[in-house]
Motif scaffolding. Sequence first.
Motif, PDB file in Angstrom:
ATOM      1  N   GLU A   1     -38.920 -24.832  24.269  1.00  0.00           N
ATOM      2  CA  GLU A   1     -38.633 -24.517  22.864  1.00  0.00           C
ATOM      3  C   GLU A   1     -39.800 -24.843  21.940  1.00  0.00           C
ATOM      4  O   GLU A   1     -39.728 -24.543  20.743  1.00  0.00           O
ATOM      5  CB  GLU A   1     -37.402 -25.300  22.400  1.00  0.00           C
ATOM      6  N   ALA A   2     -40.872 -25.469  22.437  1.00  0.00           N
ATOM      7  CA  ALA A   2     -41.979 -25.854  21.561  1.00  0.00           C
ATOM      8  C   ALA A   2     -42.702 -24.639  21.005  1.00  0.00           C
ATOM      9  O   ALA A   2     -43.064 -24.597  19.820  1.00  0.00           O
ATOM     10  CB  ALA A   2     -42.953 -26.748  22.320  1.00  0.00           C
ATOM     11  N   ILE A   3     -42.934 -23.596  21.850  1.00  0.00           N
ATOM     12  CA  ILE A   3     -43.636 -22.406  21.374  1.00  0.00           C
ATOM     13  C   ILE A   3     -42.822 -21.671  20.325  1.00  0.00           C
ATOM     14  O   ILE A   3     -43.366 -21.086  19.377  1.00  0.00           O
ATOM     15  CB  ILE A   3     -43.984 -21.479  22.571  1.00  0.00           C
ATOM     16  N   ASP A   4     -41.464 -21.707  20.465  1.00  0.00           N
ATOM     17  CA  ASP A   4     -40.621 -21.040  19.464  1.00  0.00           C
ATOM     18  C   ASP A   4     -40.648 -21.788  18.128  1.00  0.00           C
ATOM     19  O   ASP A   4     -40.592 -21.169  17.060  1.00  0.00           O
ATOM     20  CB  ASP A   4     -39.187 -20.944  19.979  1.00  0.00           C
ATOM     21  N   ARG A   5     -40.724 -23.101  18.157  1.00  0.00           N
ATOM     22  CA  ARG A   5     -40.720 -23.888  16.915  1.00  0.00           C
ATOM     23  C   ARG A   5     -42.068 -23.830  16.201  1.00  0.00           C
ATOM     24  O   ARG A   5     -42.125 -23.695  14.980  1.00  0.00           O
ATOM     25  CB  ARG A   5     -40.359 -25.341  17.219  1.00  0.00           C
TER      26      ARG A   5
ATOM     27  N   GLY B   1     -44.900 -21.696  17.113  1.00  0.00           N
ATOM     28  CA  GLY B   1     -45.331 -20.301  16.952  1.00  0.00           C
ATOM     29  C   GLY B   1     -46.835 -20.126  16.945  1.00  0.00           C
ATOM     30  O   GLY B   1     -47.339 -19.179  16.329  1.00  0.00           O
ATOM     31  N   ILE B   2     -47.592 -21.021  17.577  1.00  0.00           N
ATOM     32  CA  ILE B   2     -49.050 -20.921  17.627  1.00  0.00           C
ATOM     33  C   ILE B   2     -49.469 -20.848  19.095  1.00  0.00           C
ATOM     34  O   ILE B   2     -48.952 -21.591  19.934  1.00  0.00           O
ATOM     35  CB  ILE B   2     -49.717 -22.135  16.940  1.00  0.00           C
ATOM     36  N   ARG B   3     -50.420 -19.980  19.399  1.00  0.00           N
ATOM     37  CA  ARG B   3     -50.948 -19.880  20.755  1.00  0.00           C
ATOM     38  C   ARG B   3     -52.209 -20.721  20.880  1.00  0.00           C
ATOM     39  O   ARG B   3     -53.019 -20.785  19.970  1.00  0.00           O
ATOM     40  CB  ARG B   3     -51.253 -18.425  21.113  1.00  0.00           C
ATOM     41  N   GLY B   4     -52.353 -21.342  22.047  1.00  0.00           N
ATOM     42  CA  GLY B   4     -53.533 -22.168  22.273  1.00  0.00           C
ATOM     43  C   GLY B   4     -53.343 -23.047  23.489  1.00  0.00           C
ATOM     44  O   GLY B   4     -52.293 -23.036  24.147  1.00  0.00           O
ATOM     45  N   THR B   5     -54.388 -23.842  23.798  1.00  0.00           N
ATOM     46  CA  THR B   5     -54.380 -24.725  24.963  1.00  0.00           C
ATOM     47  C   THR B   5     -54.633 -26.155  24.490  1.00  0.00           C
ATOM     48  O   THR B   5     -55.615 -26.410  23.776  1.00  0.00           O
ATOM     49  CB  THR B   5     -55.452 -24.322  25.979  1.00  0.00           C
ATOM     50  N   VAL B   6     -53.773 -27.074  24.899  1.00  0.00           N
ATOM     51  CA  VAL B   6     -53.921 -28.495  24.562  1.00  0.00           C
ATOM     52  C   VAL B   6     -54.493 -29.195  25.787  1.00  0.00           C
ATOM     53  O   VAL B   6     -53.829 -29.292  26.833  1.00  0.00           O
ATOM     54  CB  VAL B   6     -52.571 -29.119  24.148  1.00  0.00           C
ATOM     55  N   GLN B   7     -55.751 -29.651  25.674  1.00  0.00           N
ATOM     56  CA  GLN B   7     -56.398 -30.378  26.765  1.00  0.00           C
ATOM     57  C   GLN B   7     -55.988 -31.848  26.667  1.00  0.00           C
ATOM     58  O   GLN B   7     -56.175 -32.491  25.633  1.00  0.00           O
ATOM     59  CB  GLN B   7     -57.923 -30.231  26.673  1.00  0.00           C
ATOM     60  N   THR B   8     -55.437 -32.403  27.763  1.00  0.00           N
ATOM     61  CA  THR B   8     -54.840 -33.735  27.747  1.00  0.00           C
ATOM     62  C   THR B   8     -55.429 -34.580  28.862  1.00  0.00           C
ATOM     63  O   THR B   8     -55.669 -34.081  29.976  1.00  0.00           O
ATOM     64  CB  THR B   8     -53.311 -33.644  27.925  1.00  0.00           C
ATOM     65  N   LEU B   9     -55.655 -35.890  28.578  1.00  0.00           N
ATOM     66  CA  LEU B   9     -56.117 -36.856  29.572  1.00  0.00           C
ATOM     67  C   LEU B   9     -54.970 -37.817  29.862  1.00  0.00           C
ATOM     68  O   LEU B   9     -54.424 -38.444  28.947  1.00  0.00           O
ATOM     69  CB  LEU B   9     -57.336 -37.628  29.070  1.00  0.00           C
ATOM     70  N   ILE B  10     -54.616 -37.938  31.151  1.00  0.00           N
ATOM     71  CA  ILE B  10     -53.484 -38.770  31.565  1.00  0.00           C
ATOM     72  C   ILE B  10     -54.015 -39.935  32.383  1.00  0.00           C
ATOM     73  O   ILE B  10     -54.849 -39.743  33.284  1.00  0.00           O
ATOM     74  CB  ILE B  10     -52.470 -37.951  32.398  1.00  0.00           C
ATOM     75  N   LYS B  11     -53.515 -41.185  32.084  1.00  0.00           N
ATOM     76  CA  LYS B  11     -53.874 -42.376  32.853  1.00  0.00           C
ATOM     77  C   LYS B  11     -52.625 -42.872  33.570  1.00  0.00           C
ATOM     78  O   LYS B  11     -51.577 -43.069  32.949  1.00  0.00           O
ATOM     79  CB  LYS B  11     -54.433 -43.465  31.941  1.00  0.00           C
TER      80      LYS B  11
ATOM     81  N   VAL C   1     -46.339 -32.378  23.892  1.00  0.00           N
ATOM     82  CA  VAL C   1     -47.026 -32.569  25.168  1.00  0.00           C
ATOM     83  C   VAL C   1     -46.897 -34.019  25.636  1.00  0.00           C
ATOM     84  O   VAL C   1     -46.649 -34.290  26.821  1.00  0.00           O
ATOM     85  CB  VAL C   1     -48.500 -32.150  25.040  1.00  0.00           C
ATOM     86  N   GLN C   2     -47.061 -34.977  24.741  1.00  0.00           N
ATOM     87  CA  GLN C   2     -46.955 -36.387  25.124  1.00  0.00           C
ATOM     88  C   GLN C   2     -45.563 -36.713  25.656  1.00  0.00           C
ATOM     89  O   GLN C   2     -45.412 -37.425  26.659  1.00  0.00           O
ATOM     90  CB  GLN C   2     -47.287 -37.275  23.917  1.00  0.00           C
ATOM     91  N   ALA C   3     -44.522 -36.192  25.002  1.00  0.00           N
ATOM     92  CA  ALA C   3     -43.160 -36.464  25.472  1.00  0.00           C
ATOM     93  C   ALA C   3     -42.898 -35.801  26.821  1.00  0.00           C
ATOM     94  O   ALA C   3     -42.220 -36.372  27.689  1.00  0.00           O
ATOM     95  CB  ALA C   3     -42.155 -35.970  24.431  1.00  0.00           C
ATOM     96  N   ALA C   4     -43.443 -34.601  27.035  1.00  0.00           N
ATOM     97  CA  ALA C   4     -43.204 -33.902  28.298  1.00  0.00           C
ATOM     98  C   ALA C   4     -43.935 -34.569  29.451  1.00  0.00           C
ATOM     99  O   ALA C   4     -43.397 -34.692  30.563  1.00  0.00           O
ATOM    100  CB  ALA C   4     -43.641 -32.439  28.167  1.00  0.00           C
TER     101      ALA C   4
ATOM    102  N   LYS D   1     -52.915 -29.257  16.996  1.00  0.00           N
ATOM    103  CA  LYS D   1     -52.319 -30.586  16.825  1.00  0.00           C
ATOM    104  C   LYS D   1     -50.796 -30.530  16.691  1.00  0.00           C
ATOM    105  O   LYS D   1     -50.129 -31.545  16.876  1.00  0.00           O
ATOM    106  CB  LYS D   1     -52.909 -31.262  15.587  1.00  0.00           C
ATOM    107  N   GLU D   2     -50.257 -29.363  16.359  1.00  0.00           N
ATOM    108  CA  GLU D   2     -48.805 -29.254  16.215  1.00  0.00           C
ATOM    109  C   GLU D   2     -48.084 -29.482  17.540  1.00  0.00           C
ATOM    110  O   GLU D   2     -46.894 -29.820  17.554  1.00  0.00           O
ATOM    111  CB  GLU D   2     -48.432 -27.872  15.667  1.00  0.00           C
ATOM    112  N   TYR D   3     -48.803 -29.319  18.692  1.00  0.00           N
ATOM    113  CA  TYR D   3     -48.169 -29.481  20.003  1.00  0.00           C
ATOM    114  C   TYR D   3     -48.370 -30.885  20.585  1.00  0.00           C
ATOM    115  O   TYR D   3     -47.848 -31.162  21.670  1.00  0.00           O
ATOM    116  CB  TYR D   3     -48.733 -28.446  20.996  1.00  0.00           C
TER     117      TYR D   3
END
Length: 217
Positions: free
Chosen positions: A153-157, A159-169, A191-194, A185-187
């Motif tokens: 549901e994040a893309i529906d809320r 409504g912006i296309r893009g790629t979030v680059q994330t570093l996980i430890k 992303v952190q919760a997922a 930044k809206e995502y």
Amino acid sequence: MRSQRQPPAASNRGTGIAIVIGLHVLLGWGLTSGLAKQAVDAIKKPIELALLPEVLPPPPPPPPPPKVVKIEPVQKIVPPPAYVPPPEVVPVVTPPPAPIQVVQPTPPKEPVVIAAAPVVAPPAPPPAPAVVKREISLACPGYEAVLASALEEAIDRVGIRGTVQTLIKIRGTQVVEVTPLSGPKEYYKYVQAAVKRMRCTAGGADEVQVSLPVIFS
């Protein structure tokens, strides 16, 4: 004959009674009017008040004159001057010269050398955990299904296309840190919760760092 003489006697008696009554009435009226007039005259007379002079007590006798006491001056008797004896002359005695003492100088003491306390080096910091970079598929198997259900549901809320680059430890079996590096930044919060829902493991290493691109299209 007797019946003809009786009426004159009765009329004389009635006349006498009437005269007596009239005299009493006149006498009563005279007494009443005279006494009333005297009472009115007595009331109309002015009342005279006699003021008696106030008797004052005799004045007290004057006080006796003060006694004058003469004070005669006392003559001062000057005593003769006291006798002062002349001072005694004491001969001056010259003290003998003090003996000269020869004091040997004390040799100087050797300086006391205070050794400095040894400097204790601080303990070395613990070694940093060995960081191992690993693929996301090896560190977090099945991550795609978790991200798809969590970010549906994040893309529906947004409504912006893009790629979030994330570093996980990852340490042990826990994701300890999720840092978005770039992208919309809206995502970031989605992303952190997922990512924290994913099951990951370090595979025996102290710490594993995984780079994860999350694409929103």
